[in-house]
Design an enzyme around this catalytic site. Structure first.
Site, PDB file in Angstrom:
ATOM      1  N   ALA A 252       0.834  -1.209   0.000  1.00 51.82           N
ATOM      2  CA  ALA A 252       0.000   0.000   0.000  1.00 51.82           C
ATOM      3  C   ALA A 252       0.866   1.255   0.000  1.00 51.82           C
ATOM      4  CB  ALA A 252      -0.893  -0.001   1.230  1.00 51.82           C
ATOM      5  N   GLY A 253       0.305   2.329  -0.568  1.00 51.44           N
ATOM      6  CA  GLY A 253       0.971   3.622  -0.520  1.00 51.44           C
ATOM      7  C   GLY A 253       1.479   4.082  -1.874  1.00 51.44           C
ATOM      8  N   PHE A 254       1.637   3.151  -2.805  1.00 50.51           N
ATOM      9  CA  PHE A 254       2.098   3.535  -4.144  1.00 50.51           C
ATOM     10  C   PHE A 254       0.900   3.986  -4.978  1.00 50.51           C
ATOM     11  CE2 PHE A 254       2.967   2.837  -8.594  1.00 50.51           C
ATOM     12  CZ  PHE A 254       4.198   3.446  -8.749  1.00 50.51           C
TER      13      PHE A 254
ATOM     14  N   ASN B 102       8.560   8.880   4.819  1.00 48.41           N
ATOM     15  CA  ASN B 102       7.385   9.592   4.313  1.00 48.41           C
ATOM     16  C   ASN B 102       6.475  10.001   5.453  1.00 48.41           C
ATOM     17  OD1 ASN B 102       4.411   8.401   4.073  1.00 48.41           O
ATOM     18  ND2 ASN B 102       5.823   6.651   4.220  1.00 48.41           N
TER      19      ASN B 102
ATOM     20  N   MET C  73       3.262  11.296   4.300  1.00 49.06           N
ATOM     21  CA  MET C  73       2.260  11.718   3.325  1.00 49.06           C
ATOM     22  C   MET C  73       0.941  12.063   4.026  1.00 49.06           C
ATOM     23  SD  MET C  73       4.029  11.366   0.539  1.00 49.06           S
ATOM     24  CE  MET C  73       2.868  11.532  -0.798  1.00 49.06           C
ATOM     25  N   GLY C  74       0.525  11.239   4.978  1.00 49.15           N
ATOM     26  CA  GLY C  74      -0.706  11.531   5.718  1.00 49.15           C
ATOM     27  C   GLY C  74      -1.986  11.157   4.969  1.00 49.15           C
ATOM     28  N   PHE C  75      -1.956  10.028   4.297  1.00 47.04           N
ATOM     29  CA  PHE C  75      -3.156   9.502   3.612  1.00 47.04           C
ATOM     30  C   PHE C  75      -3.766  10.522   2.639  1.00 47.04           C
ATOM     31  CE2 PHE C  75      -4.403   6.532   7.425  1.00 47.04           C
ATOM     32  CZ  PHE C  75      -3.311   5.724   7.152  1.00 47.04           C
TER      33      PHE C  75
ATOM     34  N   ASN D  59      -6.826  -1.131   1.044  1.00 48.21           N
ATOM     35  CA  ASN D  59      -6.356  -0.779   2.382  1.00 48.21           C
ATOM     36  C   ASN D  59      -7.091   0.497   2.815  1.00 48.21           C
ATOM     37  OD1 ASN D  59      -4.596   0.872   4.140  1.00 48.21           O
ATOM     38  ND2 ASN D  59      -3.064  -0.732   3.858  1.00 48.21           N
TER      39      ASN D  59
ATOM     40  N   SER E  57      -0.200   3.365  10.314  1.00 49.16           N
ATOM     41  CA  SER E  57       0.599   4.435   9.707  1.00 49.16           C
ATOM     42  C   SER E  57       0.911   5.485  10.761  1.00 49.16           C
ATOM     43  CB  SER E  57      -0.163   5.068   8.541  1.00 49.16           C
ATOM     44  OG  SER E  57      -0.238   4.165   7.483  1.00 49.16           O
TER      45      SER E  57
ATOM     46  N   ASN F 168       1.487   8.624  10.368  1.00 51.88           N
ATOM     47  CA  ASN F 168       1.297  10.013   9.955  1.00 51.88           C
ATOM     48  C   ASN F 168      -0.110  10.566  10.133  1.00 51.88           C
ATOM     49  OD1 ASN F 168       4.049  10.122   9.072  1.00 51.88           O
ATOM     50  ND2 ASN F 168       3.420   8.844   7.355  1.00 51.88           N
ATOM     51  N   THR F 169      -1.001   9.783  10.728  1.00 50.82           N
ATOM     52  CA  THR F 169      -2.320  10.297  11.116  1.00 50.82           C
ATOM     53  C   THR F 169      -2.345  10.273  12.641  1.00 50.82           C
ATOM     54  OG1 THR F 169      -3.391   9.489   9.112  1.00 50.82           O
ATOM     55  CG2 THR F 169      -4.818   9.869  11.022  1.00 50.82           C
TER      56      THR F 169
ATOM     57  N   LYS G  41      -3.311  -4.510   9.282  1.00 50.58           N
ATOM     58  CA  LYS G  41      -1.897  -4.192   9.047  1.00 50.58           C
ATOM     59  C   LYS G  41      -1.311  -3.532  10.286  1.00 50.58           C
ATOM     60  CE  LYS G  41       1.248  -1.931   5.799  1.00 50.58           C
ATOM     61  NZ  LYS G  41       1.364  -1.335   4.461  1.00 50.58           N
TER      62      LYS G  41
ATOM     63  N   ASN H  50       4.059  -2.085   8.691  1.00 52.56           N
ATOM     64  CA  ASN H  50       4.061  -0.738   8.141  1.00 52.56           C
ATOM     65  C   ASN H  50       5.452  -0.109   8.358  1.00 52.56           C
ATOM     66  OD1 ASN H  50       3.033   1.814   7.199  1.00 52.56           O
ATOM     67  ND2 ASN H  50       1.009   1.054   7.777  1.00 52.56           N
TER      68      ASN H  50
ATOM     69  N   GLY I 186      11.349  -3.798   3.910  1.00 54.15           N
ATOM     70  CA  GLY I 186      12.743  -4.035   3.566  1.00 54.15           C
ATOM     71  C   GLY I 186      12.985  -5.164   2.587  1.00 54.15           C
TER      72      GLY I 186
ATOM     73  N   TYR J  43       7.698  -2.040  -1.454  1.00 53.37           N
ATOM     74  CA  TYR J  43       7.428  -0.728  -2.033  1.00 53.37           C
ATOM     75  C   TYR J  43       8.742   0.045  -2.222  1.00 53.37           C
ATOM     76  CZ  TYR J  43       5.504   4.031  -2.526  1.00 53.37           C
ATOM     77  OH  TYR J  43       5.195   5.291  -2.966  1.00 53.37           O
TER      78      TYR J  43
HETATM   79  N1  FMN Z   1       1.215   1.725   4.084  1.00 49.15           N
HETATM   80  C1  FMN Z   1      -0.122   1.786   4.255  1.00 49.15           C
HETATM   81  O1  FMN Z   1      -0.706   0.871   4.837  1.00 49.15           O
HETATM   82  N2  FMN Z   1      -0.841   2.847   3.752  1.00 49.15           N
HETATM   83  C2  FMN Z   1      -0.252   3.874   3.085  1.00 49.15           C
HETATM   84  O2  FMN Z   1      -0.933   4.792   2.640  1.00 49.15           O
HETATM   85  C3  FMN Z   1       1.148   3.840   2.911  1.00 49.15           C
HETATM   86  N3  FMN Z   1       1.785   4.848   2.264  1.00 49.15           N
HETATM   87  C4  FMN Z   1       3.131   4.754   2.054  1.00 49.15           C
HETATM   88  C5  FMN Z   1       3.769   5.756   1.335  1.00 49.15           C
HETATM   89  C6  FMN Z   1       5.126   5.665   1.074  1.00 49.15           C
HETATM   90  C7  FMN Z   1       5.799   6.739   0.291  1.00 49.15           C
HETATM   91  C8  FMN Z   1       5.863   4.556   1.548  1.00 49.15           C
HETATM   92  C9  FMN Z   1       7.332   4.437   1.262  1.00 49.15           C
HETATM   93  C10 FMN Z   1       5.236   3.561   2.269  1.00 49.15           C
HETATM   94  C11 FMN Z   1       3.868   3.645   2.545  1.00 49.15           C
HETATM   95  N4  FMN Z   1       3.201   2.654   3.257  1.00 49.15           N
HETATM   96  C12 FMN Z   1       1.845   2.722   3.430  1.00 49.15           C
HETATM   97  C13 FMN Z   1       3.949   1.539   3.869  1.00 49.15           C
HETATM   98  C14 FMN Z   1       4.195   0.402   2.905  1.00 49.15           C
HETATM   99  O3  FMN Z   1       3.008  -0.175   2.463  1.00 49.15           O
HETATM  100  C15 FMN Z   1       5.060  -0.671   3.571  1.00 49.15           C
HETATM  101  O4  FMN Z   1       4.343  -1.234   4.647  1.00 49.15           O
HETATM  102  C16 FMN Z   1       6.382  -0.111   4.101  1.00 49.15           C
HETATM  103  O5  FMN Z   1       6.887   0.877   3.241  1.00 49.15           O
HETATM  104  C17 FMN Z   1       7.429  -1.205   4.272  1.00 49.15           C
HETATM  105  O6  FMN Z   1       7.742  -1.807   3.045  1.00 49.15           O
HETATM  106  P1  FMN Z   1       9.044  -1.397   2.182  1.00 49.15           P
HETATM  107  O7  FMN Z   1      10.199  -1.399   3.121  1.00 49.15           O
HETATM  108  O8  FMN Z   1       9.119  -2.436   1.102  1.00 49.15           O
HETATM  109  O9  FMN Z   1       8.769  -0.038   1.640  1.00 49.15           O
END
Ligand code: FMN
Length: 361
Positions: free
Chosen positions: A67-69, A116, A118-120, A145, A181, A183-184, A219, A248, A301, A322
């Site tokens: 999620a998040g992309f 990040n 971003m804050g949803f 999500n 997350s 950021n909220t 999550k 997360n 990771g 991600y």
């Molecule tokens: N996780 C969520 O559940 N909701 C989000 O909106 C969300 N936004 C993200 C925005 C960015 C820029 C990044 C980098 C991650 C975000 N994530 C969000 C978290 C990812 O889904 C993931 O759980 C986390 O980045 C760990 O995976 P990674 O190390 O492969 O990035």
């Protein structure tokens, strides 16, 4: 090729501008039926050994985009065409919201990490529902999500999640309650079982009532104490949830190294390589607690086939990534799938179930 484009073009752009550029390109691709199909034919996982079933859904491969992309569910077809076995869209909130002020996305290239806050930012549940209702030209497994709208107080959180669930559960292959997350404000407090129980119960009622019964997952954050990880796992079992997504981003900065420690002061969630060890640790803990009674989705990771392999052995049925996409480029999922299929063949594995959880702690 991608490394060149990244170092010469993308890394010179503001991180969020680069992200929007990429999402726009993928959206454009989503409306080009021929290109989309050609890409899907050449990049999507095809090897039968990669197929995996989880909570009644058939995934073409275990590796998906976290999620998040694709926050607004605008490019699920393009992402699937690039080889991701599923796409988790969102986080989507009941009401549209702009997210936090920019800058809110930072690359830590030396650490292969992202911070990040971003804050949803998203266009809201109704807009996402419209996009998810459109017919698709290529197959895509889509997890949705959902999170809490920022202006809604904690007392209104359950109703807010339920509003999103009503609009989106019927359109999702699986639904995720995101309470992790950073950021909220106050969101992660919802992980406390006294608050999480009623929330998950209410959303589950909605998910259970869809024509196909939508699988429901929660999550969690990597910053939970180990006892709290166990408590959430026990609650998920008690409520009959389908799985847990771990993890997360982290608010911890201890794993950061080198010159980029100055960026460490940016508030927000840290993801990518520095999250790897804790994410794996949480997965192992969950597996030890729940065995195969819940589907475990491991994220945090994951960079390459070695990481995917390690997560599968530790008990994950699905693996997501991600941050590494930003450093590895659009062929990342395809490469991981190809190497995973090769490794499975080398080990004489014909069905992923033969290796999932084989070395659980
Ligand atoms: N996780 C969520 O559940 N909701 C989000 O909106 C969300 N936004 C993200 C925005 C960015 C820029 C990044 C980098 C991650 C975000 N994530 C969000 C978290 C990812 O889904 C993931 O759980 C986390 O980045 C760990 O995976 P990674 O190390 O492969 O990035």
């Amino acid at each position: 090729m991608y490394r060149f484009v990244f170092s010469q073009v993308l890394s010179r752009l503001d991180a969020e501008d680069a992200h929007h550029l990429t999402v726009r390109a993928l959206r454009a691709l989503s409306v080009m039926p021929v290109v989309k199909r050609l890409l899907h034919r050449s990049l999507a996982p095809r090897d039968p050994a990669l197929r995996v079933q989880a909570f009644g859904v058939h995934f073409p491969g275990p590796f998906g985009l976290a999620a998040g992309f694709d926050k607004d569910a605008g490019c699920v077809e393009a992402v699937s065409a690039l080889g991701f076995g599923h796409v988790e869209v969102g986080t989507i909130t009941a009401h549209a919201q702009p997210g936090n002020a920019r800058p809110r996305l930072f690359r830590l290239v030396g650490n292969r990490a992202i911070i990040n806050r971003m804050g949803f930012n998203n266009a809201g549940a109704s807009a996402a529902a419209r996009l998810l209702s459109r017919p698709r030209g290529v197959p895509a497994i889509v997890g949705v999500n959902i999170g809490k709208t920022k202006v809604v107080p904690e007392s209104g959180a359950v109703d807010d999640y339920v509003t999103s669930a009503r609009k989106l559960a019927p359109l999702a292959d699986y639904l995720v309650v995101n309470v992790s997350s950073p950021n909220t404000p106050g969101l992660r407090d919802l992980q406390a079982v006294e608050l999480l129980g009623p929330l998950l119960r209410a959303v589950k009622e909605v998910a259970d009532a869809t024509p196909k019964r939508t699988p429901l997952l929660v999550k969690i954050a990597p910053d939970l104490a180990d006892d709290d990880v166990d408590a959430v796992a026990d609650l998920a079992l008690e409520l009959g949830l389908d799985g847990i997504i771990a993890t997360n981003t982290t608010i911890g900065r201890q794993a950061l190294t080198g010159a980029e420690r100055d960026l460490a002061q940016q508030s927000g969630g840290l993801s990518g390589r520095p999250l790897k060890a804790r994410s794996l640790e949480v997965l192992r803990r969950l597996r030890a607690r729940v065995g195969d009674r819940l589907v475990l989705v491991s994220v945090g990771g994951v960079e390459d086939v070695d990481d995917v392999w390690e997560r599968l052995l530790a008990g994950a049925t699905l693996v997501q990534g991600y941050s590494a996409l930003i450093y590895e480029g659009p062929l990342w999922a395809h490469r991981v799938n190809r190497e995973l299929a090769r490794r499975l063949r080398r080990h004489g594995v014909v069905d992923l179930r033969q290796i999932i959880g084989r070395t659980a702690a």
